[in-house]
Design an enzyme around this catalytic site. Sequence first.
Site, short mmCIF file in Angstrom:
data_model
loop_
_atom_site.label_atom_id
_atom_site.label_comp_id
_atom_site.label_asym_id
_atom_site.label_seq_id
_atom_site.Cartn_x
_atom_site.Cartn_y
_atom_site.Cartn_z
N HIS A 65 0.90 -1.22 -0.01
CA HIS A 65 -0.10 0.15 -0.05
C HIS A 65 0.75 1.51 0.17
O HIS A 65 1.74 1.49 0.58
CB HIS A 65 -0.80 0.23 1.19
CG HIS A 65 -2.00 -1.04 1.42
ND1 HIS A 65 -1.51 -2.31 1.57
CD2 HIS A 65 -3.18 -1.01 1.06
CE1 HIS A 65 -2.89 -3.15 1.58
NE2 HIS A 65 -3.68 -2.46 1.25
N LYS A 121 -1.23 -7.72 -4.29
CA LYS A 121 -2.15 -6.73 -4.39
C LYS A 121 -1.45 -5.31 -4.30
O LYS A 121 -0.46 -5.26 -3.29
CB LYS A 121 -3.13 -6.82 -3.07
CG LYS A 121 -3.85 -5.69 -3.07
CD LYS A 121 -4.98 -6.00 -1.83
CE LYS A 121 -5.63 -4.70 -1.70
NZ LYS A 121 -6.64 -4.72 -0.18
N LYS A 138 -15.18 22.76 -20.81
CA LYS A 138 -16.01 23.16 -21.97
C LYS A 138 -15.27 23.90 -23.12
O LYS A 138 -15.52 23.51 -24.29
CB LYS A 138 -17.32 23.71 -21.59
CG LYS A 138 -18.24 22.93 -20.79
CD LYS A 138 -19.57 23.54 -20.46
CE LYS A 138 -20.70 22.62 -20.39
NZ LYS A 138 -21.97 23.35 -20.48
N ASP A 168 -25.99 20.76 -25.27
CA ASP A 168 -26.56 21.56 -24.50
C ASP A 168 -27.37 22.89 -25.31
O ASP A 168 -28.59 23.08 -25.08
CB ASP A 168 -25.39 22.46 -23.67
CG ASP A 168 -25.73 22.05 -22.18
OD1 ASP A 168 -26.76 21.83 -21.74
OD2 ASP A 168 -24.70 22.50 -21.42
P1 NAP Z 1 -23.10 30.49 -13.39
O1 NAP Z 1 -22.25 30.32 -14.58
O2 NAP Z 1 -22.77 30.42 -11.92
O3 NAP Z 1 -24.22 31.84 -13.53
C1 NAP Z 1 -25.15 32.15 -12.45
C2 NAP Z 1 -25.53 33.54 -13.16
O4 NAP Z 1 -26.63 33.94 -12.17
C3 NAP Z 1 -24.72 34.80 -13.31
O5 NAP Z 1 -25.00 35.62 -14.23
C4 NAP Z 1 -24.93 35.22 -11.72
O6 NAP Z 1 -25.02 36.71 -11.75
C5 NAP Z 1 -26.49 35.00 -11.71
N1 NAP Z 1 -26.71 35.11 -10.24
C6 NAP Z 1 -26.17 34.18 -9.17
N2 NAP Z 1 -27.01 34.19 -8.07
C7 NAP Z 1 -27.85 35.41 -8.43
C8 NAP Z 1 -28.59 36.00 -7.62
N3 NAP Z 1 -29.00 35.64 -6.13
N4 NAP Z 1 -29.54 37.10 -7.94
C9 NAP Z 1 -29.21 37.16 -9.23
N5 NAP Z 1 -28.62 36.57 -10.10
C10 NAP Z 1 -27.79 35.71 -9.64
O7 NAP Z 1 -24.05 29.39 -13.40
P2 NAP Z 1 -24.90 28.72 -14.73
O8 NAP Z 1 -23.91 27.37 -15.01
O9 NAP Z 1 -25.16 29.36 -15.67
O10 NAP Z 1 -26.33 27.88 -14.24
C11 NAP Z 1 -27.28 28.87 -13.78
C12 NAP Z 1 -28.63 27.89 -13.51
O11 NAP Z 1 -28.81 27.32 -15.06
C13 NAP Z 1 -28.45 27.03 -12.53
O12 NAP Z 1 -29.52 26.70 -11.80
C14 NAP Z 1 -28.18 25.80 -13.34
O13 NAP Z 1 -28.70 24.55 -12.52
C15 NAP Z 1 -29.05 26.07 -14.68
N6 NAP Z 1 -28.74 25.28 -15.84
C16 NAP Z 1 -29.49 24.35 -16.36
C17 NAP Z 1 -29.13 23.49 -17.38
C18 NAP Z 1 -30.15 22.45 -17.73
O14 NAP Z 1 -29.70 21.70 -18.35
N7 NAP Z 1 -31.31 22.62 -17.65
C19 NAP Z 1 -27.96 23.68 -17.91
C20 NAP Z 1 -26.98 24.73 -17.26
C21 NAP Z 1 -27.39 25.22 -16.32
P3 NAP Z 1 -23.31 37.39 -11.55
O15 NAP Z 1 -22.75 37.48 -12.75
O16 NAP Z 1 -23.70 38.67 -11.02
O17 NAP Z 1 -22.72 36.39 -10.79
#
Ligand code: NAP
Length: 497
Positions: free
Chosen positions: A118, A143, A288, A324
């Site tokens: 190990h 092992k 990505k 996506d």
């Molecule tokens: P991200 O890159 O972290 O971006 C988050 C965005 O939301 C930023 O523009 C941020 O603003 C804003 N934000 C965060 N907290 C906030 C608050 N309290 N009030 C107002 N604005 C806020 O996240 P992401 O990857 O884009 O994902 C965002 C959402 O989309 C998540 O819920 C994720 O699960 C969902 N999503 C879903 C799918 C799907 O397949 N359905 C795919 C991708 C993402 P700032 O720039 O000011 O920080």
Amino acid sequence: MTHLCVSLTGSTPAELSDIIRELPPSATAVELRIDHLHSPLQSSTEALKAILNATDRTVIATNRPARAGGKFQGDEKKRLNTLREAAETGADYIDVEMDSSARLGRIPGNTGRIVSCHDFQKTPEKLFSIYRDLKEAGADVAKIAVRSRTINDTGAIFNLMERCTTTDLIAIGMGEKGICTRVLAPKFDTFMTFASAKHDAAAAPGQVPCKQMDELYHFSSINPATRIYGVVANPVAHSMSPAIHNAAFTRTNLNAVYLPFKVDNVESFFEVFEHRDLRGLSVTIPHKQTMLSLMDEVDELSRTVGALNTVDIRNGRRLGSNTDAAAALQALQQAADEAEIQLEQSHILIVGAGGAGRTLAHVLADKSRLLSIANRTVERAETLAGETGGSAYGLDQLNSLDPDVLINTTPVGMHPDVDRIPVPPDILRPGMVVFDAIYNPIQTRLMREAEEAGCVIASGFDWFVSQAAAQFQTWTDRDAPRELMANVVRDELSGQK
Ligand code: NAP
């Protein structure tokens, strides 16, 4: 056949028998960890008898000292004596550390000897010479369990598996990065790999619960011809993709397994896996964008968005695509058709300028009459608007906008803060298309209020399932079992609550 061996870390004979009763049939071996018993020196024989009575599986007895990652702290002679007694009692194998094998001497009966090495800190160089040393130390089975810190460490373990007579080898990469060495042991036809009885009972770092080995990875179906798929990400532990895709592979009778790969360096990842039946990848944060430059071909959407989420490996060529973006566009198009509006004639408002916001803004830049991007941090909205020909706003300006299509890409309203809503409800009006990217919960407050206001809804849940279904189709050229995949996501989400 590679044994799936469950480490029994129970502390009493009765507890051990209870654990054994719950094991799935794919667990073909059990390891009595004498060092985990309440009183190892007194109860090891009793515990072993209880196990031999409770199961026909291959039984290994191990009494690991603290210096080798175990719990036994007593006298070395007495420790080795528990292994001799285990052989006399009828254990199929005893496991002894390389530096103790000579001291153990001959063991009675037909019991086999696993000699183990190990390293909890690193993957040492020259694993093959360690294997030879273990054989010279009397191993029927050698092992080697070492910490896999990088993808190159994992590669070194696979190299060893390919170089040895694998039927007398157990080779394990410990830690999260080594999980694939455990799951893929049957692909290399090694003698055995180890799993824990339960989530909180791992006897070594990275040990996967046997229920997961069985139900998530379908361990007993993995063989040398099994194709490898997975998600490359960092972090990766909470990804739902392994559950979704493994279920889909099993339902469609494909000889394939899907793994979570915690990856720092994508190029090294390809070097390790590409010649080992790697056929496809999901790609997520933070890879990505960087993945784009490593592709032989990239589809138009990925180029438009500047990121991909899917790699299909065909005849040695890496084909990148963005399911996506494609799935989001499809979800939106369906809702637009239902609302009887043309996206190209519409004012589209995207709230949020993070990863999802960027994907949608780039995809919709030339599919909208007017693109507005509103974000908490206005500068980010401005940057994205600059890239896509849109207009940027702060969240306090939302009331002044009158979009035909509203897309939320912020996490506002996501579990557990499900009572929150990302926009003032009075901007919702009948006939508007509202797309919420959030998929947990499946119906958000925004979606509920939008429905009540007479809007047409597109859901993040459908988006999420559709991008996974499109990945499956890309890799396999078959229709995805979409309903099954949706049910897996529902189950996973309800497990997170
Ligand atoms: P991200 O890159 O972290 O971006 C988050 C965005 O939301 C930023 O523009 C941020 O603003 C804003 N934000 C965060 N907290 C906030 C608050 N309290 N009030 C107002 N604005 C806020 O996240 P992401 O990857 O884009 O994902 C965002 C959402 O989309 C998540 O819920 C994720 O699960 C969902 N999503 C879903 C799918 C799907 O397949 N359905 C795919 C991708 C993402 P700032 O720039 O000011 O920080």
